[in-house]
Design an enzyme around this catalytic site. Structure first.
Site, PDB file in Angstrom:
ATOM      1  CG  ASP A 104      -2.200   0.853   1.341  1.00  0.00           C
ATOM      2  OD1 ASP A 104      -1.659   1.909   0.548  1.00  0.00           O
ATOM      3  OD2 ASP A 104      -3.204   0.400   1.605  1.00  0.00           O
ATOM      4  CG  HIS A 106      -3.459   5.003  -0.554  1.00  0.00           C
ATOM      5  ND1 HIS A 106      -3.413   3.633  -0.912  1.00  0.00           N
ATOM      6  CD2 HIS A 106      -4.010   5.817  -1.345  1.00  0.00           C
ATOM      7  CE1 HIS A 106      -4.189   3.934  -2.039  1.00  0.00           C
ATOM      8  NE2 HIS A 106      -4.564   4.862  -2.202  1.00  0.00           N
ATOM      9  CB  SER A 160      -0.528  -6.218   5.846  1.00  0.00           C
ATOM     10  OG  SER A 160      -0.560  -6.673   4.711  1.00  0.00           O
TER      11      SER A 160
HETATM   12  C1  B12 Z   1      -4.945  10.153  -3.043  1.00  0.00           C
HETATM   13  C2  B12 Z   1      -5.454   8.501  -3.162  1.00  0.00           C
HETATM   14  C3  B12 Z   1      -4.546   8.005  -4.034  1.00  0.00           C
HETATM   15  C4  B12 Z   1      -3.012   8.315  -4.161  1.00  0.00           C
HETATM   16  C5  B12 Z   1      -2.076   8.473  -3.120  1.00  0.00           C
HETATM   17  C6  B12 Z   1      -1.017   9.562  -3.050  1.00  0.00           C
HETATM   18  C7  B12 Z   1      -0.167   9.445  -1.590  1.00  0.00           C
HETATM   19  N1  B12 Z   1       0.934  10.110  -1.547  1.00  0.00           N
HETATM   20  O1  B12 Z   1      -0.768   9.256  -0.675  1.00  0.00           O
HETATM   21  C8  B12 Z   1      -2.429   7.545  -5.514  1.00  0.00           C
HETATM   22  C9  B12 Z   1      -2.897   8.177  -6.672  1.00  0.00           C
HETATM   23  C10 B12 Z   1      -0.932   6.840  -5.379  1.00  0.00           C
HETATM   24  C11 B12 Z   1      -3.346   6.212  -5.131  1.00  0.00           C
HETATM   25  C12 B12 Z   1      -3.182   5.100  -5.594  1.00  0.00           C
HETATM   26  C13 B12 Z   1      -3.962   3.954  -5.427  1.00  0.00           C
HETATM   27  N2  B12 Z   1      -5.291   3.941  -5.070  1.00  0.00           N
HETATM   28 CO1  B12 Z   1      -5.944   5.505  -3.985  1.00  0.00          CO
HETATM   29  N3  B12 Z   1      -6.844   6.908  -3.155  1.00  0.00           N
HETATM   30  C14 B12 Z   1      -6.765   8.101  -2.894  1.00  0.00           C
HETATM   31  C15 B12 Z   1      -7.843   8.913  -2.366  1.00  0.00           C
HETATM   32  C16 B12 Z   1      -8.426   9.460  -3.454  1.00  0.00           C
HETATM   33  C17 B12 Z   1      -7.579   9.690  -0.946  1.00  0.00           C
HETATM   34  C18 B12 Z   1      -6.689   9.028   0.059  1.00  0.00           C
HETATM   35  C19 B12 Z   1      -6.155  10.242   0.849  1.00  0.00           C
HETATM   36  O2  B12 Z   1      -4.952  10.572   0.868  1.00  0.00           O
HETATM   37  N4  B12 Z   1      -7.100  10.666   1.790  1.00  0.00           N
HETATM   38  C20 B12 Z   1      -7.036  11.767   2.692  1.00  0.00           C
HETATM   39  C21 B12 Z   1      -6.491  11.595   4.132  1.00  0.00           C
HETATM   40  C22 B12 Z   1      -6.375  12.619   5.123  1.00  0.00           C
HETATM   41  O3  B12 Z   1      -7.319  10.507   4.733  1.00  0.00           O
HETATM   42  P1  B12 Z   1      -7.165   9.206   5.054  1.00  0.00           P
HETATM   43  O4  B12 Z   1      -6.052   8.367   4.241  1.00  0.00           O
HETATM   44  O5  B12 Z   1      -8.289   8.240   5.273  1.00  0.00           O
HETATM   45  O6  B12 Z   1      -6.335   9.097   6.600  1.00  0.00           O
HETATM   46  C23 B12 Z   1      -7.117   9.625   7.693  1.00  0.00           C
HETATM   47  C24 B12 Z   1      -7.707   8.536   8.361  1.00  0.00           C
HETATM   48  O7  B12 Z   1      -8.179   7.290   7.853  1.00  0.00           O
HETATM   49  C25 B12 Z   1      -6.593   8.233   9.479  1.00  0.00           C
HETATM   50  N5  B12 Z   1      -5.721   7.565   9.588  1.00  0.00           N
HETATM   51  C26 B12 Z   1      -5.095   7.120   8.297  1.00  0.00           C
HETATM   52  N6  B12 Z   1      -3.878   6.212   8.604  1.00  0.00           N
HETATM   53  C27 B12 Z   1      -4.068   6.175   9.879  1.00  0.00           C
HETATM   54  C28 B12 Z   1      -2.999   5.313  10.706  1.00  0.00           C
HETATM   55  C29 B12 Z   1      -3.155   5.373  12.116  1.00  0.00           C
HETATM   56  C30 B12 Z   1      -2.402   4.498  12.812  1.00  0.00           C
HETATM   57  C31 B12 Z   1      -4.502   5.891  12.548  1.00  0.00           C
HETATM   58  C32 B12 Z   1      -4.755   5.597  13.995  1.00  0.00           C
HETATM   59  C33 B12 Z   1      -5.086   6.621  11.821  1.00  0.00           C
HETATM   60  C34 B12 Z   1      -4.911   6.707  10.451  1.00  0.00           C
HETATM   61  O8  B12 Z   1      -6.416   9.655   9.961  1.00  0.00           O
HETATM   62  C35 B12 Z   1      -6.059  10.359   8.667  1.00  0.00           C
HETATM   63  C36 B12 Z   1      -6.458  11.784   8.835  1.00  0.00           C
HETATM   64  O9  B12 Z   1      -7.446  12.125   9.335  1.00  0.00           O
HETATM   65  C37 B12 Z   1      -8.540   7.410  -1.767  1.00  0.00           C
HETATM   66  C38 B12 Z   1     -10.166   7.842  -1.595  1.00  0.00           C
HETATM   67  C39 B12 Z   1     -10.469   7.662  -0.124  1.00  0.00           C
HETATM   68  N7  B12 Z   1     -11.975   8.017   0.145  1.00  0.00           N
HETATM   69  O10 B12 Z   1      -9.817   7.437   0.833  1.00  0.00           O
HETATM   70  C40 B12 Z   1      -8.226   6.604  -2.969  1.00  0.00           C
HETATM   71  C41 B12 Z   1      -8.454   5.167  -2.515  1.00  0.00           C
HETATM   72  C42 B12 Z   1      -7.962   4.814  -1.247  1.00  0.00           C
HETATM   73  N8  B12 Z   1      -7.604   4.457  -3.494  1.00  0.00           N
HETATM   74  C43 B12 Z   1      -8.005   3.485  -4.113  1.00  0.00           C
HETATM   75  C44 B12 Z   1      -7.315   2.682  -5.005  1.00  0.00           C
HETATM   76  C45 B12 Z   1      -8.233   1.416  -5.824  1.00  0.00           C
HETATM   77  C46 B12 Z   1      -6.154   2.937  -5.386  1.00  0.00           C
HETATM   78  C47 B12 Z   1      -5.244   2.229  -6.481  1.00  0.00           C
HETATM   79  C48 B12 Z   1      -5.429   0.627  -6.478  1.00  0.00           C
HETATM   80  C49 B12 Z   1      -5.620   2.668  -7.947  1.00  0.00           C
HETATM   81  C50 B12 Z   1      -4.805   1.935  -9.245  1.00  0.00           C
HETATM   82  N9  B12 Z   1      -5.689   1.383  -9.987  1.00  0.00           N
HETATM   83  O11 B12 Z   1      -3.761   1.876  -9.246  1.00  0.00           O
HETATM   84  C51 B12 Z   1      -3.691   2.580  -6.228  1.00  0.00           C
HETATM   85  C52 B12 Z   1      -2.937   1.751  -5.421  1.00  0.00           C
HETATM   86  C53 B12 Z   1      -1.638   1.960  -5.074  1.00  0.00           C
HETATM   87  C54 B12 Z   1      -1.037   1.097  -3.995  1.00  0.00           C
HETATM   88  N10 B12 Z   1      -0.581  -0.009  -4.016  1.00  0.00           N
HETATM   89  O12 B12 Z   1      -1.282   1.683  -3.033  1.00  0.00           O
HETATM   90  C55 B12 Z   1      -9.371   3.061  -3.531  1.00  0.00           C
HETATM   91  C56 B12 Z   1      -9.341   1.929  -2.658  1.00  0.00           C
HETATM   92  C57 B12 Z   1     -10.515   0.831  -2.627  1.00  0.00           C
HETATM   93  C58 B12 Z   1     -10.450  -0.217  -1.706  1.00  0.00           C
HETATM   94  N11 B12 Z   1     -11.553  -0.269  -1.453  1.00  0.00           N
HETATM   95  O13 B12 Z   1      -9.470  -0.819  -1.657  1.00  0.00           O
HETATM   96  C59 B12 Z   1     -10.043   4.373  -2.709  1.00  0.00           C
HETATM   97  C60 B12 Z   1     -10.713   4.311  -1.768  1.00  0.00           C
HETATM   98  C61 B12 Z   1     -10.577   5.181  -4.120  1.00  0.00           C
HETATM   99  C62 B12 Z   1     -11.959   4.591  -4.422  1.00  0.00           C
HETATM  100  N12 B12 Z   1     -12.933   5.010  -3.926  1.00  0.00           N
HETATM  101  O14 B12 Z   1     -11.953   3.643  -5.155  1.00  0.00           O
HETATM  102  N13 B12 Z   1      -4.598   6.719  -4.391  1.00  0.00           N
END
Ligand code: B12
Length: 219
Positions: A104, A106, A160
């Site tokens: 992953d 992200h 994982s």
């Molecule tokens: C940006 C993004 C990307 C970027 C990431 C860039 C980067 N440098 O991080 C890029 C373009 C690289 C990417 C790639 C992919 N992505 Co993407 N991505 C996203 C997106 C739009 C936003 C994620 C994000 O940054 N959110 C903003 C942050 C602030 O929120 P967050 O991560 O949720 O974190 C918050 C909480 O969850 C929590 N939190 C997070 N981590 C942790 C850890 C701990 C310990 C704790 C306590 C809390 C916590 O606190 C954070 C802050 O409030 C999501 C959509 C979504 N709704 O999540 C899809 C999403 C996660 N991606 C998805 C997919 C499918 C992919 C790809 C497979 C696409 C592809 N065909 O290649 C690839 C996977 C690559 C890989 N092997 O990882 C899907 C996953 C679907 C699934 N159910 O598995 C999503 C949900 C999009 C969708 N709706 O389909 N992605």
């Protein structure tokens, strides 16, 4: 300018891939003395949620998702220096090892959690993305971590998080560490199922959880 309007501008900047607009909104937010953490949660992160939904419906594709991540990063650069935990005393509260699990890449959410934990007084070892299960465990041992944070954004990589916990159980080290999990597809139910100590829906929640755990340990 109203708080809600600024949040809306931050959301829109991510959705419209408008880096300059995002930077302008961030500056306005700082000038208006609005909490930058709220700007991240209510503005930028909500915008990312919309990007995710659009990607899901095939309204946008991977390049747009990557550009949205770039906008998020650029705007964060403006907000970061203003995110400080002035109200918290800076005594070291514990050591955290955090990373995004194997397979992953992200990073954004995990980096926000790492940054807020650091400003709250924790020593944070951010292992990055695509971190092997063995690396989490080796690093936790090496730095004598109190907390291990596991981020997963893909349903395919969630197992994982369980692997780390299972291995720690096998080696008899499970009780040495508090394990926090997070990432959009994870939940309290998943945390219960795999035996994690906590689930952080947002970065703020992750920090208050970590602080509660530290308090309990001291008590
Ligand atoms: C940006 C993004 C990307 C970027 C990431 C860039 C980067 N440098 O991080 C890029 C373009 C690289 C990417 C790639 C992919 N992505 Co993407 N991505 C996203 C997106 C739009 C936003 C994620 C994000 O940054 N959110 C903003 C942050 C602030 O929120 P967050 O991560 O949720 O974190 C918050 C909480 O969850 C929590 N939190 C997070 N981590 C942790 C850890 C701990 C310990 C704790 C306590 C809390 C916590 O606190 C954070 C802050 O409030 C999501 C959509 C979504 N709704 O999540 C899809 C999403 C996660 N991606 C998805 C997919 C499918 C992919 C790809 C497979 C696409 C592809 N065909 O290649 C690839 C996977 C690559 C890989 N092997 O990882 C899907 C996953 C679907 C699934 N159910 O598995 C999503 C949900 C999009 C969708 N709706 O389909 N992605």
């Amino acid at each position: 300018m109203e708080k809600e309007e600024i949040f809306e501008d931050l959301r829109r900047a991510v959705v419209d891939l408008d880096e300059e607009g995002g930077k302008r909104a961030a500056v306005k937010l700082i000038e208006a003395k609005i909490s930058p953490i709220q700007g991240v949660e209510e503005g930028l992160s909500k915008g990312m949620g919309i990007i995710g939904e659009r990607f899901n419906k095939s309204e946008i594709y991977l390049p747009e998702m990557m550009m949205a991540a770039d906008v998020f990063h650029s705007v964060m650069e403006i907000l970061k220096p203003h995110i400080s935990a002035e109200s918290l005393d800076k005594a070291k509260r514990g050591t955290v090892v955090i990373g995004t699990v194997k397979g992953d890449i992200h990073a954004i959410g995990k980096d926000i959690v790492a940054m807020l934990l650091e400003t709250a007084g924790f020593t944070v070892h951010n292992l990055g993305v695509d971190v092997a299960t063995s690396t989490f465990i080796e690093e936790a041992r090496k730095v004598k971590a109190d907390i291990i944070g596991l981020s997963s954004l893909l349903t395919t990589t969630m197992p994982s998080q369980k692997d780390v916990i299972d291995i720690l159980k096998e080696t008899g080290e499970r009780d040495k560490y508090t394990i926090l999990i997070g990432g959009a597809p994870t939940s309290q139910d998943w945390a219960d199922e795999i035996g994690a100590d906590g689930y952080g829906e947002t970065a703020e929640r992750a920090v208050s959880f970590a602080l509660e755990l530290v308090k309990k340990r001291i008590a």
